[in-house]
Design an enzyme around this catalytic site. Structure first.
Site, PDB file in Angstrom:
ATOM      1  N   LYS A 225       0.624  -1.395  -0.595  1.00 54.19           N
ATOM      2  CA  LYS A 225      -0.193  -0.031  -0.411  1.00 54.19           C
ATOM      3  C   LYS A 225       0.253   1.678   0.263  1.00 54.19           C
ATOM      4  CE  LYS A 225      -4.573  -2.012   1.284  1.00 54.19           C
ATOM      5  NZ  LYS A 225      -5.299  -1.732   1.763  1.00 54.19           N
ATOM      6  N   ARG A 260      -3.586 -10.565   4.772  1.00 55.28           N
ATOM      7  CA  ARG A 260      -3.945 -10.098   3.840  1.00 55.28           C
ATOM      8  C   ARG A 260      -2.684  -9.483   2.880  1.00 55.28           C
ATOM      9  NH1 ARG A 260      -6.184  -6.991  -0.055  1.00 55.28           N
ATOM     10  NH2 ARG A 260      -7.806  -7.644  -2.087  1.00 55.28           N
TER      11      ARG A 260
HETATM   12  N1  HH2 Z   1      -7.354  -3.352   0.159  1.00 50.54           N
HETATM   13  C1  HH2 Z   1      -8.477  -3.496  -0.963  1.00 50.54           C
HETATM   14  C2  HH2 Z   1      -8.488  -4.710  -0.984  1.00 50.54           C
HETATM   15  N2  HH2 Z   1      -9.723  -5.322  -0.077  1.00 50.54           N
HETATM   16  N3  HH2 Z   1     -10.230  -6.130   1.959  1.00 50.54           N
HETATM   17  C3  HH2 Z   1      -9.781  -5.798   2.799  1.00 50.54           C
HETATM   18  N4  HH2 Z   1     -10.522  -6.576   4.289  1.00 50.54           N
HETATM   19  N5  HH2 Z   1      -8.789  -5.044   3.679  1.00 50.54           N
HETATM   20  C4  HH2 Z   1      -7.603  -4.658   3.232  1.00 50.54           C
HETATM   21  O1  HH2 Z   1      -6.743  -3.493   3.781  1.00 50.54           O
HETATM   22  C5  HH2 Z   1      -8.564  -4.313   1.994  1.00 50.54           C
HETATM   23  C6  HH2 Z   1      -8.810  -4.942   0.608  1.00 50.54           C
HETATM   24  C7  HH2 Z   1      -6.586  -2.902  -1.600  1.00 50.54           C
HETATM   25  O2  HH2 Z   1      -6.114  -3.899  -2.625  1.00 50.54           O
HETATM   26  P1  HH2 Z   1      -5.943  -4.801  -3.449  1.00 50.54           P
HETATM   27  O3  HH2 Z   1      -7.103  -5.609  -3.742  1.00 50.54           O
HETATM   28  O4  HH2 Z   1      -4.129  -5.241  -3.436  1.00 50.54           O
HETATM   29  O5  HH2 Z   1      -6.254  -3.473  -4.584  1.00 50.54           O
HETATM   30  P2  HH2 Z   1      -7.046  -2.799  -6.019  1.00 50.54           P
HETATM   31  O6  HH2 Z   1      -8.478  -3.007  -5.178  1.00 50.54           O
HETATM   32  O7  HH2 Z   1      -7.096  -2.005  -6.479  1.00 50.54           O
HETATM   33  O8  HH2 Z   1      -7.637  -4.192  -6.722  1.00 50.54           O
END
Ligand code: HH2
Length: 280
Positions: A225, A260
């Site tokens: 992040k 995660r």
């Molecule tokens: N962060 C993201 C998406 N979903 N869910 C939970 N529970 N906690 C988090 O911190 C969280 C989440 C964002 O990260 P990522 O999936 O890598 O990115 P993107 O939404 O751009 O695909």
């Protein structure tokens, strides 16, 4: 007190004495902030899921809509077209499958296809979301977000970020209980990067232990992040691996029971060293 998460076909041990679990991210989007999205290519998506499983993920988290700051929402049919072909394969791999969505329509379809956990960045606030979960035996991750992905990073403000996030999550746990979703099915997550400045994010990580007062296990998502980029100067998602691994250990040290992550093998190694040091 022994903590077990009831999630669909699984019962996950999440007591402080149990090994912290690693949730492997499988982004089925083209525009994931971390740069690991597989777009609309189900073959690439399955290869990614397989790699996360083989690296030692305890759970897989399938996300078919990007929630990165400024992201435009995807219609439910687009999200389902990306999600269902992958879900129908991975559900038979013998590990819990989480689906990252805030849309009740997508939740219902995913649950009907065997998802064990719904990971909702909106903490079941969409109309119909509580009912969709109440009608199932799936687990739920309730995440805190100020505003919505399109606007959340515009000007996040809190008087006391830790207390406000804790109180919001406690209120959502109460709303779930009211709707008939047992506490044993719930996880809470402060939502790093979701409507927070760098300072807000580090205040939450510093005082993550405060969330344990809610009485349900804590999940933390810090992997790759921008709060890590802000202090390391690393612009690119994959270059944030060392910072991500350290952040996962710091979160576990402060009570997170599930992390995660994108980089499952490196995180598992780091947590093995942490566990050995703690004598677990
Ligand atoms: N962060 C993201 C998406 N979903 N869910 C939970 N529970 N906690 C988090 O911190 C969280 C989440 C964002 O990260 P990522 O999936 O890598 O990115 P993107 O939404 O751009 O695909």
């Amino acid at each position: 007190m022994r903590q077990i998460l009831l999630c669909g076909r699984f019962r996950l041990p999440l007591s402080p004495a149990d090994r912290p679990l690693v949730m492997g991210i499988v982004n089925l989007t083209a525009d994931s902030f971390s740069g690991d999205g597989t777009g609309d290519d189900p073959v690439a998506a399955l290869a990614r899921a397989e790699a996360q499983r083989d690296a030692g993920a305890d759970l897989l988290d399938l996300g078919a809509e990007s929630t990165r700051p400024g992201a435009a929402p995807a219609p439910a049919d687009v999200e389902l077209a990306r999600l269902l072909p992958v879900l129908r394969v991975v559900r038979d791999w013998g590990l819990p499958i989480s689906v990252d969505t805030y849309k009740p329509e997508v939740m219902r379809a995913a649950l009907a296809e065997g998802a064990d956990l719904i990971n909702d960045v909106a903490a079941l606030r969409a109309p119909g979301a509580l009912d969709a979960l109440a009608a199932s035996d799936a687990g739920v991750c309730l995440m805190h977000m100020q505003n919505e992905p399109r606007t959340m990073q515009t000007d996040p403000r809190y008087a006391d970020v830790v207390a406000e996030v804790r109180d919001f999550l406690a209120e959502r746990v109460a709303a779930c209980a009211q709707a008939g979703i047992a506490k044993e099915r719930l996880l809470v997550d402060p939502g790093f990067g979701f409507g927070k400045t760098v300072e807000h994010n580090y205040a939450l990580l510093r005082d993550l232990g405060e969330l344990q007062r809610i009485g349900v296990p804590v999940l933390a998502g810090l992997s790759r992040k921008s709060m890590l980029g802000a202090v390391t100067g690393r612009e690119n998602g994959a270059a944030r691996l060392p910072a991500s691994v350290v952040a996962a250990v710091l979160a576990v040290e402060r009570g997170a029971r599930i992390v995660r992550v994108h980089d499952v093998a490196a995180t598992r190694d780091a947590l093995a060293v942490w566990a050995a040091t703690e004598g677990r």
